[in-house]
Design a protein around this motif. Structure first.
Motif, short mmCIF file in Angstrom:
data_model
loop_
_atom_site.label_atom_id
_atom_site.label_comp_id
_atom_site.label_asym_id
_atom_site.label_seq_id
_atom_site.Cartn_x
_atom_site.Cartn_y
_atom_site.Cartn_z
N LEU A 284 0.73 -1.16 -0.03
CA LEU A 284 0.21 -0.04 0.14
C LEU A 284 0.94 1.26 0.19
CD1 LEU A 284 -2.90 1.38 0.55
CD2 LEU A 284 -2.19 1.30 2.94
N VAL A 285 0.80 2.12 -0.96
CA VAL A 285 1.34 3.41 -0.96
C VAL A 285 0.55 4.37 -0.42
CG1 VAL A 285 2.86 4.98 -2.37
CG2 VAL A 285 2.93 2.54 -3.03
N PHE A 286 0.81 4.96 0.77
CA PHE A 286 -0.14 5.81 1.23
C PHE A 286 0.01 7.06 1.33
CE2 PHE A 286 -1.79 7.95 5.22
CZ PHE A 286 -3.15 8.01 5.17
N ALA A 287 1.51 7.64 1.65
CA ALA A 287 1.68 8.99 1.58
C ALA A 287 3.32 9.19 1.98
CB ALA A 287 0.84 9.84 2.44
N ILE B 1 -4.67 6.88 -6.60
CA ILE B 1 -4.59 5.23 -6.32
C ILE B 1 -3.60 4.95 -5.60
CG2 ILE B 1 -4.59 3.26 -7.70
CD1 ILE B 1 -6.94 4.86 -8.38
N PRO B 2 -3.93 4.12 -4.45
CA PRO B 2 -2.80 3.72 -3.56
C PRO B 2 -1.85 2.44 -3.77
CG PRO B 2 -5.10 3.20 -2.52
CD PRO B 2 -5.01 3.90 -3.79
N TRP B 3 -2.48 1.50 -4.79
CA TRP B 3 -1.67 0.50 -5.18
C TRP B 3 -1.19 0.43 -6.76
CZ3 TRP B 3 -6.86 0.13 -2.75
CH2 TRP B 3 -6.70 -0.30 -1.46
N ARG B 4 -0.11 0.09 -6.84
CA ARG B 4 0.23 0.01 -8.37
C ARG B 4 -0.38 -1.01 -9.36
NH1 ARG B 4 5.67 -3.32 -10.74
NH2 ARG B 4 5.69 -2.26 -12.80
N PRO B 5 -1.03 -0.43 -10.27
CA PRO B 5 -1.59 -1.10 -11.48
C PRO B 5 -0.48 -2.12 -12.00
CG PRO B 5 -2.12 1.31 -11.51
CD PRO B 5 -0.97 1.19 -10.71
N PRO B 6 -0.94 -3.36 -12.32
CA PRO B 6 -0.21 -4.18 -13.08
C PRO B 6 0.68 -3.80 -14.22
CG PRO B 6 -2.23 -5.44 -12.58
CD PRO B 6 -2.18 -3.97 -12.31
N GLY B 7 2.17 -3.70 -14.33
CA GLY B 7 2.52 -3.20 -15.56
C GLY B 7 2.52 -1.79 -15.68
#
Length: 295
Positions: free
Chosen positions: A132-135, A189-195
């Protein structure tokens, strides 16, 4: 493993290079599988039943995503299961966005909001991301910067803007006398989309309540939208970033607080189009002047 002929090696190298550029950076299985052989050995199976997407909060849910309506005290039971029994990921529906809005509204602090987001299973992006990439930065800062979504480096470290784009952003902040101790940085968006693919509109809408609540809790004096997706989502506009940038807009929180917002070009775009750095420089000078005027 079957030996690879010399004639096939260039094609395989090209394929691996394509995978690397698409963000495929880890294997899903310990051993390679021949999917073609599996398909040939199996008899045809009937097509799986389609799931009719729901369009309202009171519409019926598929069995795998049913929610308890017992309330926030039973949040563990209420969390939707987004994986079907076969292990495949189901398509999110409006109920997930409704749950996100409920969780975001009840968060009374940034720590509580982060906990809600970490426990939230309603966005499929969570299951392909590592963190999770919050801040990052100072939650008491006067300026808050919001991008679109994490990339590979951000996903690995769990912090926004730490790759090449992050290093450029640090330079841009330093040019107006700021750094990560005097600014707060997050993503829609706090999560990396695939690719590193573009998030879908549905994924954006599911995550929107979290970033809006995050802005409301930080209470920045100035909001900086890094790139078109952030500006369009948080300023409710369909205009392109080249038309939006350099013009002050307003982000209004759910509680009615109006925050001056400056849309500007994303650092990743500037790395691809360095001639436009002069435009971002003008935008950041406007931010500097606004912060000075607001004290």
């Amino acid at each position: 493993m079957t030996a690879v002929s010399r004639d096939n090696r260039p094609a395989i190298a090209d394929l691996l290079a394509f995978y690397a550029s698409a963000g495929v950076d880890e294997a899903l299985e310990e051993e390679p599988l021949n999917r073609f052989a599996e398909a040939a050995s199996k008899s045809p199976e009937p097509a799986p039943a389609t799931v009719t997407p729901t369009t309202g909060e009171n519409a019926a849910l598929p069995r795998s995503t049913s929610l308890s309506r017992a309330g926030m005290g039973d949040r563990q039971a209420a969390a939707p299961a987004v994986r079907a029994p076969s292990g495949t990921v189901t398509v999110p529906d409006e109920q997930q966005a409704a749950l996100a809005r409920q969780l975001a509204t009840t968060a009374t602090s940034l720590d509580e909001l982060r906990q809600h987001m970490a426990a939230f299973d309603g966005c499929n992006l969570k299951f392909t991301a590592k963190n999770l990439v919050f801040a990052d930065g100072n939650p008491n800062a006067a300026v808050m910067l919001v991008g679109e979504a994490p990339g590979r480096d951000e996903d690995l470290e769990g912090l926004p803007f730490v790759g090449r784009s992050g290093r450029l952003l640090d330079q841009m902040l330093a040019a107006i006398g700021l750094d990560r101790t005097s600014a707060y940085i997050a993503n829609v968006i706090p999560w990396r989309p695939p690719g590193n693919r573009t998030p879908t509109p549905h994924e954006t809408e599911i995550c929107r309540p979290f970033i809006e609540r995050q802005i409301e809790l930080v209470k920045p004096k100035v909001l900086v939208n890094l790139g078109g997706p952030s500006a369009k989502t948080l300023l409710n506009t369909t205009e392109g970033i080249l038309r939006l940038r350099g013009n002050w807009r307003v982000h209004t929180t759910a509680s009615g607080i109006a925050i001056p917002a400056m849309p500007t070009l994303h650092p990743a775009y500037l790395l691809r189009t360095p001639a436009h750095k002069k435009l971002a420089w003008r935008d950041f000078l406007e931010v500097k002047a606004k912060l000075r005027a607001l004290g």
